[in-house]
Design a protein around this motif. Sequence first.
Motif, short mmCIF file in Angstrom:
data_model
loop_
_atom_site.label_atom_id
_atom_site.label_comp_id
_atom_site.label_asym_id
_atom_site.label_seq_id
_atom_site.Cartn_x
_atom_site.Cartn_y
_atom_site.Cartn_z
N GLU A 163 4.98 -9.03 2.76
CA GLU A 163 4.23 -8.50 1.63
C GLU A 163 2.80 -9.02 1.70
OE1 GLU A 163 4.99 -9.20 -2.91
OE2 GLU A 163 6.87 -9.26 -1.78
N ARG A 222 -0.47 -10.61 0.54
CA ARG A 222 -0.80 -11.44 -0.62
C ARG A 222 -2.29 -11.79 -0.70
NH1 ARG A 222 1.71 -10.85 -4.39
NH2 ARG A 222 1.44 -12.92 -5.27
N ALA A 237 -10.81 -4.31 1.19
CA ALA A 237 -9.77 -4.83 0.28
C ALA A 237 -9.12 -3.68 -0.48
CB ALA A 237 -10.37 -5.84 -0.69
N SER A 238 -9.93 -2.73 -0.90
CA SER A 238 -9.42 -1.57 -1.64
C SER A 238 -8.48 -0.74 -0.76
CB SER A 238 -10.61 -0.74 -2.11
OG SER A 238 -10.19 0.40 -2.78
N TYR A 269 -5.10 -2.82 -0.50
CA TYR A 269 -4.28 -2.93 -1.72
C TYR A 269 -4.05 -1.59 -2.41
CZ TYR A 269 -4.61 -8.03 -1.43
OH TYR A 269 -4.51 -9.34 -1.03
N GLN A 270 -4.92 -0.61 -2.15
CA GLN A 270 -4.76 0.72 -2.76
C GLN A 270 -4.68 0.69 -4.28
OE1 GLN A 270 -4.39 3.98 -1.07
NE2 GLN A 270 -5.56 2.70 0.32
N LYS A 271 -5.42 -0.20 -4.88
CA LYS A 271 -5.51 -0.21 -6.35
C LYS A 271 -6.79 -0.96 -6.76
CE LYS A 271 -2.12 -3.96 -6.40
NZ LYS A 271 -0.78 -4.37 -6.78
N TYR A 295 -5.80 -8.82 -7.95
CA TYR A 295 -5.12 -7.55 -8.22
C TYR A 295 -3.90 -7.79 -9.12
CZ TYR A 295 -8.31 -5.70 -4.79
OH TYR A 295 -9.46 -5.32 -4.15
N ASN A 331 -0.67 -7.66 -9.09
CA ASN A 331 0.54 -8.40 -8.75
C ASN A 331 0.21 -9.80 -8.21
OD1 ASN A 331 3.31 -8.38 -8.75
ND2 ASN A 331 3.46 -7.62 -6.64
N GLU A 378 -2.15 -10.42 -6.03
CA GLU A 378 -2.79 -10.38 -4.71
C GLU A 378 -4.28 -10.72 -4.90
OE1 GLU A 378 -1.50 -7.57 -6.15
OE2 GLU A 378 -0.13 -6.57 -4.75
#
Length: 331
Positions: free
Chosen positions: A146, A148, A187-188, A191-193, A219, A221, A223
């Motif tokens: 995952e 992080r 980074a975007s 993480y796609q958010k 982010y 979660n 991250e």
Amino acid sequence: MKNKIKWGILSTGHISKKFADALAILPDAELAAVASRDLETAQKFAEKFKVPKAYGTYEELAGDPDIDVIYIGTPHTFHLENSMICMRKGKAVLCEKAFTINAAEAREMVRVAREENVFLMEAMITRHVPLIKKVLGWIKEGRIGEVRMVRASRCARGVFPPGARQMNPELGGGSLLDVGVYVISFASMIYQKSPVETVGVSHIGDWGSDEQGIAVLKYGNGEIADLSFALSTAAVNEAYIFGTEGYLKIEDVFAVPTKASLVINKAVAEVLEEPIIGNALNYEAEEVMRCLRAGLKESPLMPLDESVQIMEIMDNLRKPWGLVYSNDKKE
Ligand SMILES: NC(=O)c1ccc[n+]([C@@H]2O[C@H](COP(=O)([O-])OP(=O)(O)OC[C@H]3O[C@@H](n4cnc5c(N)ncnc54)[C@H](OP(=O)(O)O)[C@@H]3O)[C@@H](O)[C@H]2O)c1
């Protein structure tokens, strides 16, 4: 759509010349016209790159009925204005990074693209090179577990003549918009958010613009991204993506990324090598043409709402720095 896609290049500076070289190696692209603020400059460019038509105003290029898509290589301060004249004439647009000066401009640019039903994309080269596509594939396969943390740095010690675009605040100069955009976009992409927290520091130097800075994004979660950018410091140009099971290191990531290493248990487990063909701008031109042939109005590799989000992150970062551009005052 016809066999060759006809491109126009709006402006004749450093990156426009590189883009002309990039189009020259694409068999289904034709560089059909170039425009400068000065006809003689456009004619010189046309002669050098064998372009059939040269215009002395950007408006004439936008109005040329033979052109399918226009590449915009002007300083960031003009991206909105230049894109608008093209989109209002029904042209597809590939616009250089930073997409605009601020999020309000970006929202307006996207609004007009949708209103006119034309294709629009920010030219964020990193997303289109083969190595990065494979790295994203590895992450999706769970090769590092995952994700992080992301650590990315886009730094260089540039030597600029007085008033150069890169340092001139009147032209949106400074490290955040010129090179910080690469690490924030990186980074975007991972993480796609959007981040939920954005903090950063910068140094506003003698130029009156930001010479270097660091941003930390958090982010939803938990991250995190730790991002550095500089136009005045001989620091590294690389990215790490850290996961629960291992990490990826990408060398020379924001220039010509050709090598990524997968590290598991402190040892290199696999190395990915992908050559770059051409000067890499050809990859983003290819993506534009793929989208145009497929009838898409934006690219899934660089969605328009994400370009707006990236501008929002940069707005949020620079607010506490007191970094204001002349375009901000037009709002
Ligand atoms: N993707 C990449 O790798 C990459 C690399 C470098 C730059 N860029 C981006 O590309 C854009 C242009 O950068 P560049 O380094 O190519 O800049 P540049 O060499 O200064 O060229 C910019 C061009 O924009 C036009 N222009 C229009 N109004 C201008 C004004 N008031 N002052 C100066 N130029 C004006 C000029 O062309 P005419 O005189 O012909 O009108 C000029 O030659 C920036 O947004 C930058 O972030 C991207």
